[in-house]
Design an enzyme around this catalytic site. Structure first.
Site, short mmCIF file in Angstrom:
data_model
loop_
_atom_site.label_atom_id
_atom_site.label_comp_id
_atom_site.label_asym_id
_atom_site.label_seq_id
_atom_site.Cartn_x
_atom_site.Cartn_y
_atom_site.Cartn_z
N ASP A 188 64.45 -120.98 -26.88
CA ASP A 188 65.47 -121.66 -27.68
C ASP A 188 64.95 -122.06 -29.06
O ASP A 188 65.70 -122.59 -29.88
CB ASP A 188 65.97 -122.91 -26.95
CG ASP A 188 66.72 -122.55 -25.68
OD1 ASP A 188 67.30 -121.45 -25.61
OD2 ASP A 188 66.71 -123.37 -24.75
N CYS A 189 63.66 -121.84 -29.33
CA CYS A 189 63.03 -122.27 -30.58
C CYS A 189 62.84 -121.08 -31.51
O CYS A 189 62.18 -120.10 -31.14
CB CYS A 189 61.67 -122.91 -30.25
SG CYS A 189 60.64 -123.26 -31.69
N GLY A 190 63.40 -121.16 -32.70
CA GLY A 190 63.28 -120.08 -33.68
C GLY A 190 61.84 -119.80 -34.06
O GLY A 190 61.44 -118.63 -34.19
N ARG A 199 60.35 -117.85 -31.26
CA ARG A 199 60.86 -116.47 -31.24
C ARG A 199 60.21 -115.63 -32.35
O ARG A 199 59.85 -114.47 -32.13
CB ARG A 199 62.38 -116.44 -31.37
CG ARG A 199 63.11 -116.95 -30.15
CD ARG A 199 64.61 -116.66 -30.21
NE ARG A 199 65.26 -117.17 -31.42
CZ ARG A 199 65.79 -118.39 -31.53
NH1 ARG A 199 65.76 -119.24 -30.51
NH2 ARG A 199 66.38 -118.76 -32.66
#
Length: 144
Positions: free
Chosen positions: A14-16, A19
């Protein structure tokens, strides 16, 4: 035949930033072991080992944004490392991410391009973050 490169990323999908870090590892042609640490938190001993290998204070691994940091009073500078570790064990969301362990070292990859410092393989081509920010050019060189 070359030996596989052992890289582990403690990842939150969920963390850019997480990612982007994972994508840069893959852009180097490496498929890392992905540990979704919110589903499978590291043991206390492993977390302590990672912190020691990163050579950072325990407090530097605490995440404030989107966590119970303030409600738990973790801004209190008198809290011991043991108390901070207790909080991270009870609430893994407090562990900042992504943490990447490679044969070269262990790093909290914030910003995500910090991973480039510990990847044993060069980038295979251009890379831009999800927001479009160029990190690596077409020749695999880091963009300043």
């Amino acid at each position: 035949m070359t030996e596989p490169i052992d890289i582990v990323i403690y990842h939150n999908p969920d963390c850019g930033t997480s990612r982007n870090t994972l994508a840069m590892i893959r852009n180097a042609g490496i498929e890392p072991h992905v540990v979704e640490y919110l589903k499978t938190p590291p043991s206390r001993a492993l977390l302590m080992q990672l912190i020691a290998r990163m050579d950072i204070p325990v407090r530097d691994l605490l995440r404030e944004k989107g966590t119970p940091y303030a409600e738990l009073g973790l801004q209190d500078e008198t809290l011991t490392d043991e108390q901070l570790l207790d909080a991270m064990m009870e609430h893994p969301i407090l562990i900042n991410r992504p943490i990447v362990a490679s044969p070269i070292g262990v790093k909290l990859c914030r910003p995500s391009e910090a991973v480039l410092d510990i990847l044993p393989m060069p980038q295979k081509g251009a890379f831009a973050k999800e927001d479009g920010e160029a990190v690596v050019d077409a020749e695999g060189r880091r963009v300043s």
